[in-house]
Design an enzyme around this catalytic site. Sequence first.
Site, PDB file in Angstrom:
ATOM      1  N   ARG A  79      18.036 -59.753  13.815  1.00 38.57           N
ATOM      2  CA  ARG A  79      18.330 -58.327  13.931  1.00 38.57           C
ATOM      3  C   ARG A  79      17.282 -57.597  14.781  1.00 38.57           C
ATOM      4  NH1 ARG A  79      20.618 -56.941   7.841  1.00 38.57           N
ATOM      5  NH2 ARG A  79      22.818 -57.198   8.398  1.00 38.57           N
ATOM      6  N   LYS A  92      35.515 -64.112  -3.760  1.00 35.62           N
ATOM      7  CA  LYS A  92      36.480 -63.289  -4.490  1.00 35.62           C
ATOM      8  C   LYS A  92      37.611 -62.743  -3.637  1.00 35.62           C
ATOM      9  CE  LYS A  92      33.429 -61.562  -8.070  1.00 35.62           C
ATOM     10  NZ  LYS A  92      32.573 -60.416  -8.385  1.00 35.62           N
ATOM     11  N   GLY A 130      28.150 -61.582   6.211  1.00 29.28           N
ATOM     12  CA  GLY A 130      26.740 -61.954   6.094  1.00 29.28           C
ATOM     13  C   GLY A 130      26.537 -63.421   5.795  1.00 29.28           C
ATOM     14  N   GLY A 149      28.865 -56.222   6.016  1.00 24.86           N
ATOM     15  CA  GLY A 149      29.698 -55.167   5.439  1.00 24.86           C
ATOM     16  C   GLY A 149      30.360 -54.313   6.514  1.00 24.86           C
TER      17      GLY A 149
HETATM   18  P1  ADP Z   1      30.611 -63.206   3.630  1.00 21.71           P
HETATM   19  O1  ADP Z   1      29.247 -62.656   3.302  1.00 21.71           O
HETATM   20  O2  ADP Z   1      30.576 -64.144   4.809  1.00 21.71           O
HETATM   21  O3  ADP Z   1      31.645 -62.120   3.763  1.00 21.71           O
HETATM   22  P2  ADP Z   1      31.222 -63.630   0.850  1.00 21.71           P
HETATM   23  O4  ADP Z   1      30.039 -62.815   0.462  1.00 21.71           O
HETATM   24  O5  ADP Z   1      32.552 -63.071   0.630  1.00 21.71           O
HETATM   25  O6  ADP Z   1      31.073 -64.117   2.373  1.00 21.71           O
HETATM   26  O7  ADP Z   1      31.181 -65.017   0.034  1.00 21.71           O
HETATM   27  C1  ADP Z   1      30.131 -65.907   0.143  1.00 21.71           C
HETATM   28  C2  ADP Z   1      29.948 -66.677  -1.124  1.00 21.71           C
HETATM   29  O8  ADP Z   1      31.143 -67.326  -1.525  1.00 21.71           O
HETATM   30  C3  ADP Z   1      28.909 -67.771  -0.960  1.00 21.71           C
HETATM   31  O9  ADP Z   1      27.791 -67.457  -1.746  1.00 21.71           O
HETATM   32  C4  ADP Z   1      29.620 -69.026  -1.448  1.00 21.71           C
HETATM   33  O10 ADP Z   1      28.803 -69.861  -2.261  1.00 21.71           O
HETATM   34  C5  ADP Z   1      30.760 -68.468  -2.259  1.00 21.71           C
HETATM   35  N1  ADP Z   1      31.846 -69.453  -2.419  1.00 21.71           N
HETATM   36  C6  ADP Z   1      32.506 -70.117  -1.452  1.00 21.71           C
HETATM   37  N2  ADP Z   1      33.380 -70.999  -1.983  1.00 21.71           N
HETATM   38  C7  ADP Z   1      33.268 -70.905  -3.332  1.00 21.71           C
HETATM   39  C8  ADP Z   1      33.893 -71.566  -4.439  1.00 21.71           C
HETATM   40  N3  ADP Z   1      34.821 -72.511  -4.232  1.00 21.71           N
HETATM   41  N4  ADP Z   1      33.518 -71.225  -5.683  1.00 21.71           N
HETATM   42  C9  ADP Z   1      32.582 -70.270  -5.871  1.00 21.71           C
HETATM   43  N5  ADP Z   1      31.952 -69.607  -4.872  1.00 21.71           N
HETATM   44  C10 ADP Z   1      32.286 -69.914  -3.609  1.00 21.71           C
HETATM   45 MG    MG Z   2      28.382 -61.974   1.441  1.00 20.66          MG
END
Ligand code: ADP
Ligand code: MG
Length: 393
Positions: free
Chosen positions: A40, A197, A350, A373
């Site tokens: 960053r 989620k 992120g 975000g």
């Molecule tokens: P981003 O920051 O890229 O938008 P998210 O914050 O939505 O991604 O999700 C990232 C998290 O999702 C990671 O910490 C990862 O461990 C978790 N994750 C991925 N697959 C699974 C799974 N099958 N069960 C539980 N957690 C998961």
């Molecule tokens: Mg995230």
Amino acid sequence: MLNKKSVEDINVEGKKVLLRCDFNVPLDIETKSKITNDKRIIESMKTINYLINHNARIILCSHIGKTKEKLSLKPVAERLSDLLEKDVKLLEEIIGDNVKAYIDQMKDGDVVLLENVRMFPEEEACDEEFAKSLASLADIYVNDAFGTCHRAHASTYGVAKYLPAVSGFLIQKELDALDKSINNPIRPFVAILGGSKVSSKIAVITALLDKVDTVIIGGGMTYTFVKALGGNIGKSICEDDKLDVAIEILKKAKEKNVEFVLPTDSVVADDFSNDANTMIVDTNNIPNEYEGVDIGPETIEKCREIIKNAGTVVWNGPVGVFEFDNFAKGTKKIAEFLAESNAVSIIGGGDSAAAVEKFGLADKMNHVSTGGGASLEFMEGKELPGIVALQDK
Ligand code: ADP
Ligand code: MG
């Protein structure tokens, strides 16, 4: 949001410029004094150097860490001093007479950094008086903090009311990459959506269903969809209150003629730890004592095919628990397929960005967003307050 003035559209010669950056960089866990990833800071250099070369007096402002941690930007001041090969002093205060006195004796091309703006509760409350005091330090406001522009805070939003307000080069680059890929994509346009989620991704899935040709679902949210369709998901993460939302999403995909790909096989584990016992099973038939932690080999192959033929791929959310090496394979493979493919590849999120960097593939992507975000909200089609507040062209 794209027709905003930039630093190039305003005269900055000899002017005091308040430059809001996103220096919210990760620090080492033990001492919280060493920067572990300076992406960053590096990404903000273009605007800072432009302002130096155009003889502005630069007042840098940022937050770092969680609000309650009250971290200092000292490591950032040191890193900036190295990168710019000039002393970047960190002022302990943010507003007030001492700060004004310091700024008054600055010369053209000088750079100073104000302390972590979130040490003041007025920042996140977007307090008018605080915003006014910040504005009174400068002649011009430049926002280049893409990672924070989905927040209407004093230093990202409030201040823009009281000064000529324009964007920096990083914000321009982020908006350009995200807008082109989402609103004018080379087709087929594929979205890979993972993470833990469904609830945090409903808005982005719904918005992207209007734009994409294919959606690939991965990660923890897979199992909410699978359960909604009647599969056995064992101990997999699932949001039982989102089963009907999952069905709605599947219905919309069908209506829009979007190919909707759910993992057919999963790596499952008997414990949420790297050395758990694992096996590969049909995603619809996960044994009761196991939970899904990654996509399986058949799904990986399917992703390879889709990515190979894609024109644009937007990726948000890891497809497995990539923080554990034994569950990182699916996420790593997707990063590799994107690195090899001719498709325009956009990484927004992120954890997805962290994953791509962990695998050393970030510079093989067309764009890795600095704002998880913010890029998510952009993809959801939301207005970003930090950008809305800037002057139109
Ligand atoms: P981003 O920051 O890229 O938008 P998210 O914050 O939505 O991604 O999700 C990232 C998290 O999702 C990671 O910490 C990862 O461990 C978790 N994750 C991925 N697959 C699974 C799974 N099958 N069960 C539980 N957690 C998961
Ligand atoms: Mg995230």
